[in-house]
Write a protein that holds these residues in place. Sequence first.
Motif, mmCIF file in Angstrom:
data_model
loop_
_atom_site.group_PDB
_atom_site.id
_atom_site.type_symbol
_atom_site.label_atom_id
_atom_site.label_comp_id
_atom_site.label_asym_id
_atom_site.label_seq_id
_atom_site.Cartn_x
_atom_site.Cartn_y
_atom_site.Cartn_z
ATOM 1 N N GLY A 21 0.837 -1.192 0.000
ATOM 2 C CA GLY A 21 0.000 0.000 0.000
ATOM 3 C C GLY A 21 0.870 1.239 0.000
ATOM 4 N N SER A 22 0.228 2.399 0.044
ATOM 5 C CA SER A 22 0.969 3.661 -0.029
ATOM 6 C C SER A 22 1.897 3.839 1.168
ATOM 7 C CB SER A 22 -0.023 4.830 -0.111
ATOM 8 O OG SER A 22 -0.899 4.829 1.009
ATOM 9 N N GLN A 23 1.453 3.439 2.345
ATOM 10 C CA GLN A 23 2.251 3.584 3.561
ATOM 11 C C GLN A 23 3.527 2.752 3.470
ATOM 12 O OE1 GLN A 23 0.572 1.882 7.168
ATOM 13 N NE2 GLN A 23 0.993 3.770 8.290
ATOM 14 N N ASN A 24 3.373 1.484 3.090
ATOM 15 C CA ASN A 24 4.532 0.601 2.958
ATOM 16 C C ASN A 24 5.484 1.085 1.867
ATOM 17 O OD1 ASN A 24 3.797 -1.209 4.975
ATOM 18 N ND2 ASN A 24 2.624 -2.505 3.584
ATOM 19 N N ALA A 25 4.914 1.549 0.755
ATOM 20 C CA ALA A 25 5.733 1.998 -0.369
ATOM 21 C C ALA A 25 6.589 3.202 0.018
ATOM 22 C CB ALA A 25 4.842 2.337 -1.566
ATOM 23 N N CYS A 44 4.394 5.176 11.582
ATOM 24 C CA CYS A 44 3.556 4.065 11.109
ATOM 25 C C CYS A 44 3.008 3.255 12.278
ATOM 26 C CB CYS A 44 4.367 3.148 10.190
ATOM 27 S SG CYS A 44 4.812 3.871 8.596
ATOM 28 N N VAL A 45 3.876 2.922 13.218
ATOM 29 C CA VAL A 45 3.471 2.087 14.352
ATOM 30 C C VAL A 45 2.491 2.838 15.257
ATOM 31 C CG1 VAL A 45 4.275 0.903 16.436
ATOM 32 C CG2 VAL A 45 5.588 0.719 14.307
ATOM 33 N N ILE A 46 2.811 4.086 15.586
ATOM 34 C CA ILE A 46 1.942 4.867 16.475
ATOM 35 C C ILE A 46 0.558 5.055 15.867
ATOM 36 C CG2 ILE A 46 1.579 7.149 17.494
ATOM 37 C CD1 ILE A 46 4.629 7.302 17.887
ATOM 38 N N CYS A 47 0.503 5.367 14.578
ATOM 39 C CA CYS A 47 -0.789 5.544 13.914
ATOM 40 C C CYS A 47 -1.597 4.255 13.958
ATOM 41 C CB CYS A 47 -0.585 5.997 12.468
ATOM 42 S SG CYS A 47 -0.057 7.721 12.285
ATOM 43 N N ASP A 48 -0.956 3.131 13.686
ATOM 44 C CA ASP A 48 -1.663 1.856 13.724
ATOM 45 C C ASP A 48 -2.152 1.522 15.129
ATOM 46 O OD1 ASP A 48 -1.609 1.269 11.074
ATOM 47 O OD2 ASP A 48 -0.490 -0.599 11.251
ATOM 48 N N VAL A 49 -1.303 1.753 16.110
ATOM 49 C CA VAL A 49 -1.678 1.457 17.498
ATOM 50 C C VAL A 49 -2.908 2.275 17.900
ATOM 51 C CG1 VAL A 49 -0.991 1.762 19.917
ATOM 52 C CG2 VAL A 49 0.594 0.695 18.289
ATOM 53 N N VAL A 50 -2.898 3.567 17.568
ATOM 54 C CA VAL A 50 -4.016 4.444 17.919
ATOM 55 C C VAL A 50 -5.287 4.021 17.188
ATOM 56 C CG1 VAL A 50 -4.914 6.794 17.765
ATOM 57 C CG2 VAL A 50 -2.557 6.403 18.499
ATOM 58 N N LEU A 51 -5.177 3.734 15.901
ATOM 59 C CA LEU A 51 -6.355 3.379 15.107
ATOM 60 C C LEU A 51 -6.924 2.020 15.507
ATOM 61 C CD1 LEU A 51 -5.233 4.649 11.581
ATOM 62 C CD2 LEU A 51 -6.904 5.686 13.117
ATOM 63 N N ILE A 114 7.929 13.806 7.762
ATOM 64 C CA ILE A 114 6.892 13.571 8.770
ATOM 65 C C ILE A 114 5.508 13.855 8.191
ATOM 66 C CG2 ILE A 114 5.926 14.400 10.942
ATOM 67 C CD1 ILE A 114 8.782 14.807 11.945
ATOM 68 N N ALA A 115 5.389 14.983 7.482
ATOM 69 C CA ALA A 115 4.097 15.346 6.891
ATOM 70 C C ALA A 115 3.645 14.298 5.888
ATOM 71 C CB ALA A 115 4.199 16.717 6.229
ATOM 72 N N ALA A 116 4.572 13.853 5.041
ATOM 73 C CA ALA A 116 4.227 12.844 4.032
ATOM 74 C C ALA A 116 3.856 11.516 4.674
ATOM 75 C CB ALA A 116 5.397 12.654 3.067
ATOM 76 N N MET A 117 4.630 11.091 5.678
ATOM 77 C CA MET A 117 4.357 9.813 6.332
ATOM 78 C C MET A 117 3.018 9.852 7.055
ATOM 79 S SD MET A 117 6.146 6.863 6.561
ATOM 80 C CE MET A 117 4.597 6.160 5.939
ATOM 81 N N LEU A 118 2.699 10.969 7.689
ATOM 82 C CA LEU A 118 1.398 11.118 8.344
ATOM 83 C C LEU A 118 0.266 11.084 7.319
ATOM 84 C CD1 LEU A 118 2.117 13.853 11.034
ATOM 85 C CD2 LEU A 118 1.461 11.477 11.467
ATOM 86 N N ALA A 119 0.504 11.721 6.178
ATOM 87 C CA ALA A 119 -0.520 11.738 5.130
ATOM 88 C C ALA A 119 -0.775 10.329 4.611
ATOM 89 C CB ALA A 119 -0.080 12.654 3.990
ATOM 90 N N PHE A 120 0.300 9.578 4.346
ATOM 91 C CA PHE A 120 0.131 8.209 3.858
ATOM 92 C C PHE A 120 -0.522 7.322 4.914
ATOM 93 C CE2 PHE A 120 3.641 9.238 0.801
ATOM 94 C CZ PHE A 120 2.886 9.029 -0.339
ATOM 95 N N SER A 121 -0.309 7.638 6.171
ATOM 96 C CA SER A 121 -0.858 6.836 7.260
ATOM 97 C C SER A 121 -2.309 7.182 7.587
ATOM 98 C CB SER A 121 -0.001 7.010 8.528
ATOM 99 O OG SER A 121 1.325 6.581 8.315
ATOM 100 N N LEU A 122 -2.695 8.448 7.365
ATOM 101 C CA LEU A 122 -4.005 8.890 7.834
ATOM 102 C C LEU A 122 -4.964 9.358 6.737
ATOM 103 C CD1 LEU A 122 -2.814 10.888 10.977
ATOM 104 C CD2 LEU A 122 -3.701 8.539 10.888
ATOM 105 N N LEU A 123 -4.455 9.672 5.536
ATOM 106 C CA LEU A 123 -5.336 10.147 4.471
ATOM 107 C C LEU A 123 -5.806 9.030 3.553
ATOM 108 C CD1 LEU A 123 -3.858 13.593 3.333
ATOM 109 C CD2 LEU A 123 -5.826 13.119 4.793
ATOM 110 N N ASN A 124 -5.361 7.816 3.810
ATOM 111 C CA ASN A 124 -5.792 6.685 2.993
ATOM 112 C C ASN A 124 -6.976 6.000 3.677
ATOM 113 O OD1 ASN A 124 -6.132 4.444 1.429
ATOM 114 N ND2 ASN A 124 -4.064 3.659 1.672
ATOM 115 N N PRO A 125 -8.169 6.092 3.094
ATOM 116 C CA PRO A 125 -9.347 5.489 3.734
ATOM 117 C C PRO A 125 -9.207 3.994 3.991
ATOM 118 C CG PRO A 125 -10.016 7.009 2.015
ATOM 119 C CD PRO A 125 -8.524 6.859 1.892
#
Length: 201
Positions: A21-25, A44-51, A114-125
């Motif tokens: 996916g976009s995050q992994n890529a 990546c890890v923090i976003c996944d843990v929270v979600l 950081i901005a790009a990684m957050l976007a790939f982690s949180l803007l992908n439905p």
Amino acid sequence: MEVSAFLKGMGLGGGLIIAIGSQNAYLLRQALKREFVLTCIAICVICDVVLIGAGVAGMGQLIVGAPALLLWIKIAGAGFLFWYGLRAARSALNPAAVATVDGAAPAIDRRTVIAAMLAFSLLNPHVYLDTVVLLGSIGGQQAGNGRWYFAFGAMLASLLWFTSLGLGARYLTPVFAKPRAWQILDGIIALVMFALAISLF
């Protein structure tokens, strides 16, 4: 019961997270460039843990019950994925713009990464559908404290995968010493981004 729920969460979480996916890529690309790799892994890890935690706690049902919110998330996500896909395609078609492992290309700053990684982690439905809705709904069905063991299993799978991907990419350095390899990678990333953007609708 707890061990079974933990293993179930780890297996299902790992299966969803490992899928390309976009995050992994983006993480893979940063890892190959050796730019702010630990920062990317942590995001990546923090976003996944929270979600995942939010999904198991019941947020998944709220998202399912708010189709308008999900639609706007899809629109924003598709736009971002398409834009980044165009960037990757341009890099693939322009050898002069391809970054090399030895750092011939100028490094980008930490804030941009950081901005790009957050976007790939949180803007992908797909992230919300996988972690919050799917994992949340399955985890919520576990009896008693089983749902939290399920969540911890999925969180551990996320930690193991992103750490392995980010730190293990260094072993591919010889392959990506050639600009042609970067062109191929960027071409694949562009196709993945376009496919994900289209799949949202």
